[in-house]
Design a protein around this motif. Structure first.
Motif, PDB file in Angstrom:
ATOM      1  N   VAL A   1      40.292   1.501 -84.622  1.00  0.00           N
ATOM      2  CA  VAL A   1      41.381   1.616 -83.640  1.00  0.00           C
ATOM      3  C   VAL A   1      41.247   0.486 -82.632  1.00  0.00           C
ATOM      4  CG1 VAL A   1      42.488   3.083 -81.913  1.00  0.00           C
ATOM      5  CG2 VAL A   1      41.414   4.125 -83.931  1.00  0.00           C
ATOM      6  N   HIS A   2      42.316  -0.271 -82.430  1.00  0.00           N
ATOM      7  CA  HIS A   2      42.339  -1.360 -81.450  1.00  0.00           C
ATOM      8  C   HIS A   2      43.511  -1.114 -80.488  1.00  0.00           C
ATOM      9  CE1 HIS A   2      39.589  -3.563 -84.090  1.00  0.00           C
ATOM     10  NE2 HIS A   2      40.402  -3.234 -85.102  1.00  0.00           N
ATOM     11  N   VAL A   3      43.187  -0.959 -79.224  1.00  0.00           N
ATOM     12  CA  VAL A   3      44.221  -0.687 -78.207  1.00  0.00           C
ATOM     13  C   VAL A   3      44.201  -1.797 -77.171  1.00  0.00           C
ATOM     14  CG1 VAL A   3      45.072   0.922 -76.479  1.00  0.00           C
ATOM     15  CG2 VAL A   3      43.998   1.799 -78.578  1.00  0.00           C
ATOM     16  N   GLU A   4      45.285  -2.574 -77.126  1.00  0.00           N
ATOM     17  CA  GLU A   4      45.423  -3.590 -76.080  1.00  0.00           C
ATOM     18  C   GLU A   4      46.047  -2.990 -74.818  1.00  0.00           C
ATOM     19  OE1 GLU A   4      47.532  -7.007 -77.368  1.00  0.00           O
ATOM     20  OE2 GLU A   4      46.207  -7.406 -79.077  1.00  0.00           O
ATOM     21  N   GLU A   5      47.157  -2.290 -75.030  1.00  0.00           N
ATOM     22  CA  GLU A   5      47.841  -1.620 -73.929  1.00  0.00           C
ATOM     23  C   GLU A   5      48.457  -0.349 -74.459  1.00  0.00           C
ATOM     24  OE1 GLU A   5      50.316  -3.864 -71.151  1.00  0.00           O
ATOM     25  OE2 GLU A   5      49.696  -5.697 -72.179  1.00  0.00           O
ATOM     26  N   CYS A   6      48.932   0.480 -73.545  1.00  0.00           N
ATOM     27  CA  CYS A   6      49.580   1.736 -73.921  1.00  0.00           C
ATOM     28  C   CYS A   6      50.964   1.444 -74.491  1.00  0.00           C
ATOM     29  CB  CYS A   6      49.679   2.654 -72.709  1.00  0.00           C
ATOM     30  SG  CYS A   6      50.648   4.154 -73.012  1.00  0.00           S
ATOM     31  N   PHE A   7      51.208   1.927 -75.697  1.00  0.00           N
ATOM     32  CA  PHE A   7      52.538   1.805 -76.310  1.00  0.00           C
ATOM     33  C   PHE A   7      53.345   3.025 -75.890  1.00  0.00           C
ATOM     34  CE2 PHE A   7      55.082   1.805 -80.508  1.00  0.00           C
ATOM     35  CZ  PHE A   7      56.116   1.130 -79.884  1.00  0.00           C
ATOM     36  N   ARG A   8      54.159   2.844 -74.853  1.00  0.00           N
ATOM     37  CA  ARG A   8      54.868   3.968 -74.233  1.00  0.00           C
ATOM     38  C   ARG A   8      56.323   4.001 -74.693  1.00  0.00           C
ATOM     39  NH1 ARG A   8      53.435   7.434 -70.533  1.00  0.00           N
ATOM     40  NH2 ARG A   8      51.519   6.267 -70.128  1.00  0.00           N
ATOM     41  N   LEU A   9      56.769   5.207 -75.075  1.00  0.00           N
ATOM     42  CA  LEU A   9      58.142   5.402 -75.527  1.00  0.00           C
ATOM     43  C   LEU A   9      58.734   6.655 -74.900  1.00  0.00           C
ATOM     44  CD1 LEU A   9      57.802   4.693 -79.359  1.00  0.00           C
ATOM     45  CD2 LEU A   9      58.828   3.182 -77.669  1.00  0.00           C
ATOM     46  N   GLU A  10      60.051   6.667 -74.780  1.00  0.00           N
ATOM     47  CA  GLU A  10      60.774   7.861 -74.352  1.00  0.00           C
ATOM     48  C   GLU A  10      61.279   8.562 -75.612  1.00  0.00           C
ATOM     49  OE1 GLU A  10      61.290   8.991 -71.241  1.00  0.00           O
ATOM     50  OE2 GLU A  10      60.167   7.342 -70.295  1.00  0.00           O
ATOM     51  N   MET A  11      60.620   9.655 -76.017  1.00  0.00           N
ATOM     52  CA  MET A  11      61.032  10.353 -77.237  1.00  0.00           C
ATOM     53  C   MET A  11      60.491  11.769 -77.249  1.00  0.00           C
ATOM     54  SD  MET A  11      58.571   8.454 -80.082  1.00  0.00           S
ATOM     55  CE  MET A  11      59.469   9.197 -81.438  1.00  0.00           C
ATOM     56  N   SER A  12      60.931  12.543 -78.215  1.00  0.00           N
ATOM     57  CA  SER A  12      60.464  13.919 -78.375  1.00  0.00           C
ATOM     58  C   SER A  12      59.013  13.911 -78.841  1.00  0.00           C
ATOM     59  CB  SER A  12      61.352  14.644 -79.387  1.00  0.00           C
ATOM     60  OG  SER A  12      60.747  15.840 -79.810  1.00  0.00           O
ATOM     61  N   GLU A  13      58.184  14.735 -78.200  1.00  0.00           N
ATOM     62  CA  GLU A  13      56.765  14.767 -78.571  1.00  0.00           C
ATOM     63  C   GLU A  13      56.580  15.290 -79.985  1.00  0.00           C
ATOM     64  OE1 GLU A  13      52.468  16.495 -76.971  1.00  0.00           O
ATOM     65  OE2 GLU A  13      54.315  16.882 -75.839  1.00  0.00           O
ATOM     66  N   SER A  14      57.373  16.283 -80.391  1.00  0.00           N
ATOM     67  CA  SER A  14      57.242  16.834 -81.746  1.00  0.00           C
ATOM     68  C   SER A  14      57.578  15.779 -82.791  1.00  0.00           C
ATOM     69  CB  SER A  14      58.146  18.055 -81.908  1.00  0.00           C
ATOM     70  OG  SER A  14      59.486  17.730 -81.591  1.00  0.00           O
ATOM     71  N   LEU A  15      58.592  14.954 -82.515  1.00  0.00           N
ATOM     72  CA  LEU A  15      58.928  13.895 -83.461  1.00  0.00           C
ATOM     73  C   LEU A  15      57.892  12.781 -83.447  1.00  0.00           C
ATOM     74  CD1 LEU A  15      62.801  13.486 -83.195  1.00  0.00           C
ATOM     75  CD2 LEU A  15      61.463  14.732 -84.878  1.00  0.00           C
ATOM     76  N   ALA A  16      57.315  12.497 -82.279  1.00  0.00           N
ATOM     77  CA  ALA A  16      56.262  11.485 -82.209  1.00  0.00           C
ATOM     78  C   ALA A  16      55.057  11.910 -83.051  1.00  0.00           C
ATOM     79  CB  ALA A  16      55.848  11.272 -80.758  1.00  0.00           C
ATOM     80  N   ILE A  17      54.747  13.207 -83.029  1.00  0.00           N
ATOM     81  CA  ILE A  17      53.637  13.718 -83.839  1.00  0.00           C
ATOM     82  C   ILE A  17      53.951  13.576 -85.325  1.00  0.00           C
ATOM     83  CG2 ILE A  17      52.352  15.808 -84.450  1.00  0.00           C
ATOM     84  CD1 ILE A  17      52.737  16.691 -81.498  1.00  0.00           C
ATOM     85  N   VAL A  18      55.181  13.921 -85.711  1.00  0.00           N
ATOM     86  CA  VAL A  18      55.595  13.779 -87.108  1.00  0.00           C
ATOM     87  C   VAL A  18      55.501  12.311 -87.537  1.00  0.00           C
ATOM     88  CG1 VAL A  18      57.541  13.982 -88.708  1.00  0.00           C
ATOM     89  CG2 VAL A  18      57.092  15.802 -87.053  1.00  0.00           C
ATOM     90  N   LEU A  19      55.939  11.408 -86.667  1.00  0.00           N
ATOM     91  CA  LEU A  19      55.905   9.975 -86.955  1.00  0.00           C
ATOM     92  C   LEU A  19      54.473   9.509 -87.232  1.00  0.00           C
ATOM     93  CD1 LEU A  19      57.362   7.133 -86.879  1.00  0.00           C
ATOM     94  CD2 LEU A  19      56.789   7.088 -84.455  1.00  0.00           C
ATOM     95  N   LEU A  20      53.551   9.834 -86.334  1.00  0.00           N
ATOM     96  CA  LEU A  20      52.177   9.362 -86.455  1.00  0.00           C
ATOM     97  C   LEU A  20      51.443  10.019 -87.623  1.00  0.00           C
ATOM     98  CD1 LEU A  20      51.236   9.320 -82.662  1.00  0.00           C
ATOM     99  CD2 LEU A  20      51.758   7.357 -84.105  1.00  0.00           C
ATOM    100  N   THR A  21      51.594  11.345 -87.774  1.00  0.00           N
ATOM    101  CA  THR A  21      50.861  12.046 -88.836  1.00  0.00           C
ATOM    102  C   THR A  21      51.340  11.630 -90.224  1.00  0.00           C
ATOM    103  OG1 THR A  21      52.397  13.917 -88.590  1.00  0.00           O
ATOM    104  CG2 THR A  21      50.296  14.041 -87.415  1.00  0.00           C
ATOM    105  N   ASN A  22      52.635  11.356 -90.372  1.00  0.00           N
ATOM    106  CA  ASN A  22      53.132  10.912 -91.685  1.00  0.00           C
ATOM    107  C   ASN A  22      52.612   9.525 -92.032  1.00  0.00           C
ATOM    108  OD1 ASN A  22      55.056  12.787 -93.162  1.00  0.00           O
ATOM    109  ND2 ASN A  22      55.886  12.901 -91.103  1.00  0.00           N
ATOM    110  N   LEU A  23      52.489   8.656 -91.039  1.00  0.00           N
ATOM    111  CA  LEU A  23      51.932   7.331 -91.300  1.00  0.00           C
ATOM    112  C   LEU A  23      50.442   7.433 -91.645  1.00  0.00           C
ATOM    113  CD1 LEU A  23      53.697   5.166 -88.561  1.00  0.00           C
ATOM    114  CD2 LEU A  23      54.016   5.030 -91.036  1.00  0.00           C
ATOM    115  N   LEU A  24      49.733   8.329 -90.972  1.00  0.00           N
ATOM    116  CA  LEU A  24      48.315   8.532 -91.283  1.00  0.00           C
ATOM    117  C   LEU A  24      48.131   9.087 -92.699  1.00  0.00           C
ATOM    118  CD1 LEU A  24      46.992   9.992 -87.911  1.00  0.00           C
ATOM    119  CD2 LEU A  24      46.398   7.784 -88.909  1.00  0.00           C
ATOM    120  N   LYS A  25      48.987  10.061 -93.063  1.00  0.00           N
ATOM    121  CA  LYS A  25      48.896  10.634 -94.412  1.00  0.00           C
ATOM    122  C   LYS A  25      49.211   9.581 -95.467  1.00  0.00           C
ATOM    123  CE  LYS A  25      50.245  15.302 -92.961  1.00  0.00           C
ATOM    124  NZ  LYS A  25      51.329  16.321 -92.990  1.00  0.00           N
ATOM    125  N   ASN A  26      50.230   8.765 -95.190  1.00  0.00           N
ATOM    126  CA  ASN A  26      50.599   7.714 -96.143  1.00  0.00           C
ATOM    127  C   ASN A  26      49.462   6.703 -96.318  1.00  0.00           C
ATOM    128  OD1 ASN A  26      52.882   6.140 -97.646  1.00  0.00           O
ATOM    129  ND2 ASN A  26      52.064   4.664 -96.188  1.00  0.00           N
TER     130      ASN A  26
END
Length: 422
Positions: free
Chosen positions: A315-340
């Motif tokens: 994991v490499h973090v330069e800065e916080c990647f901040r977005l205005e979005m639904s938390e439930s959809l953000a979780i779906v977005l991240l977990t699906n990419l991790l599963k893939n």
């Protein structure tokens, strides 16, 4: 191209043609008028000379102090017959009074004497410097041309913006319109008939869309409830049957296969319902999220799975990647990419996650490139992975489109790379 730019471009083209033609005609008209005046003066002067010659009176000096000069000489009948009786032309002549060469207007006429002989009279008078006139006229025409051009464009721009204001209001209303939100209806009392009808049509469209949207939400909610309940009952009954000690090994195997099929059907149903909700924008719990912080919360759940295949996670973090979005959809977005990433990573490979202020990138080692033209299609499965619904990346793509994020895939140096840029 915007409507205003198109109108101004076409108006400018038309004005250039019209004003150019007008400038040419204006110059020709001025020169014609100048020549007419000079020609009338020459005609009068030539007429008086001819009368004096025919009457036998004494002819005036060839130069009379008025810059008008003449020549009178006899010509043969053949010469007289070969030339017109009267002609006008412009030439450079030597003016005796001034002692210099100047442009002049020349009249040439042939008349017959009483004894039958022919005389040719050449009369000329200095005229204006047409080159100077051309420059002067050209300068004023260009000045007037540019002034008129800019004034006409300015007036047209003002008239266009003033009269097209209802259209811009309608466009702004359409840009801001979101299903499920009570938007203020457009004004239907406009004086311009076409704009009034446009607003009426937009309001009617909005009302129909809201009704369809509510019906669709109701259907999705009912479908989610009605389908999940019998699926859960079927799974529970299968699990109870599988606990029966009298089952043979073959029967138990068939029941397990049926149970897995039901589980896949349940996941597929949930994914399809989720896709419908995303496309209908039914997730209104929007808030500011830091995706890298959210990802770290769920990454621990996958570490044991990754360790099973000896996969390293960086994991490499330069800065916080901040977005205005639904938390439930953000979780779906991240977990699906991790599963893939887990599905396509090689044994003992590496999964790298990196965040910047405006992007998120996940990469994993792989053997061959995926089909970048189809990986985001629904139900497309690369390699026909068992248990996959083929909707994981389609969900990721839909979420990115719903929040205007740019999703891309590349395969470089043996790495599958998925990037999300805000």
């Amino acid at each position: 191209m915007k409507l205003f730019q198109l109108v101004m471009w076409r108006m400018s083209t038309i004005l250039v043609v019209i004003l150019t033609c007008w400038a040419v005609l204006f110059y020709l008209a001025i020169m014609e008028e100048v020549n007419d005046e000079v020609d009338d003066s020459l005609s009068d002067y030539a007429e008086s000379l001819i009368i004096r010659s025919l009457s036998g009176e004494q002819m005036p000096d060839t130069s009379n102090g008025s810059n008008n000069q003449y020549f009178l000489y006899e010509v043969t009948p053949e010469y007289a017959a070969s030339y017109p009786n009267i002609s006008y032309r412009d030439e450079m002549v030597y003016i005796t009074e001034k002692g210099e060469t100047e442009p002049a207007r020349i009249l040439m006429t042939i008349f017959q004497k009483e004894d039958g002989g022919y005389m040719e009279l050449v009369v000329y008078t200095p005229t204006i410097e047409k080159f100077d006139l051309q420059r002067a006229v050209l300068g004023w025409i260009v000045f007037l041309y540019v002034l008129l051009f800019l004034m006409i464009l300015a007036v047209n721009a003002w008239v266009f913006h003033r009269n097209m204001r209802p259209l811009y209001t309608l466009l702004k209303w359409l840009e801001d319109y979101r299903l499920g939100t009570k938007e203020k209806p457009l004004d239907e009392s406009l004086r311009i008939v076409e704009f009034r009808k446009l607003n009426e049509a937009a309001n009617m469209f909005s009302e129909r869309s809201e009704k369809l949207y509510e019906q669709q939400k109701l259907f999705i909610g009912n479908a989610s409830h009605e389908m999940q309940t019998p699926l859960a009952i079927c799974r529970n009954r299968l699990e109870m049957l599988m606990e029966d000690e009298t089952l043979t090994e073959k029967q138990l195997s068939e029941l397990m296969k049926t149970h897995r099929t039901l589980e896949n059907l349940t996941r597929l149903n949930k994914s399809l319902l989720l896709l419908c909700k995303i496309e209908n924008r039914q997730f209104t719990d929007v808030k500011s999220l830091c995706l890298n912080e959210l990802l770290l919360q769920y990454l621990d759940d996958y570490k044991e799975v990754y360790a099973y295949r000896y996969v390293q996670v960086e994991v490499h973090v330069e800065e916080c990647f901040r977005l205005e979005m639904s938390e439930s959809l953000a979780i779906v977005l991240l977990t699906n990419l991790l599963k893939n990433a887990f599905v396509h990573v090689t044994e003992g490979g590496v999964i790298a996650l990196s965040f910047t202020a405006s992007s998120f990138r996940i990469s994993n080692t792989g053997d061959a490139s995926l089909d970048k033209n189809r990986i985001f299609e629904r139900f497309y499965k690369e390699g026909k992975a068992e248990g996959s619904t083929g909707l994981g990346l389609a969900l990721v793509d839909s979420i990115c489109k719903a929040y205007h994020l740019t999703l891309s895939y590349t395969f470089e140096d043996g790495q599958h790379i998925f990037s999300i840029v805000s």
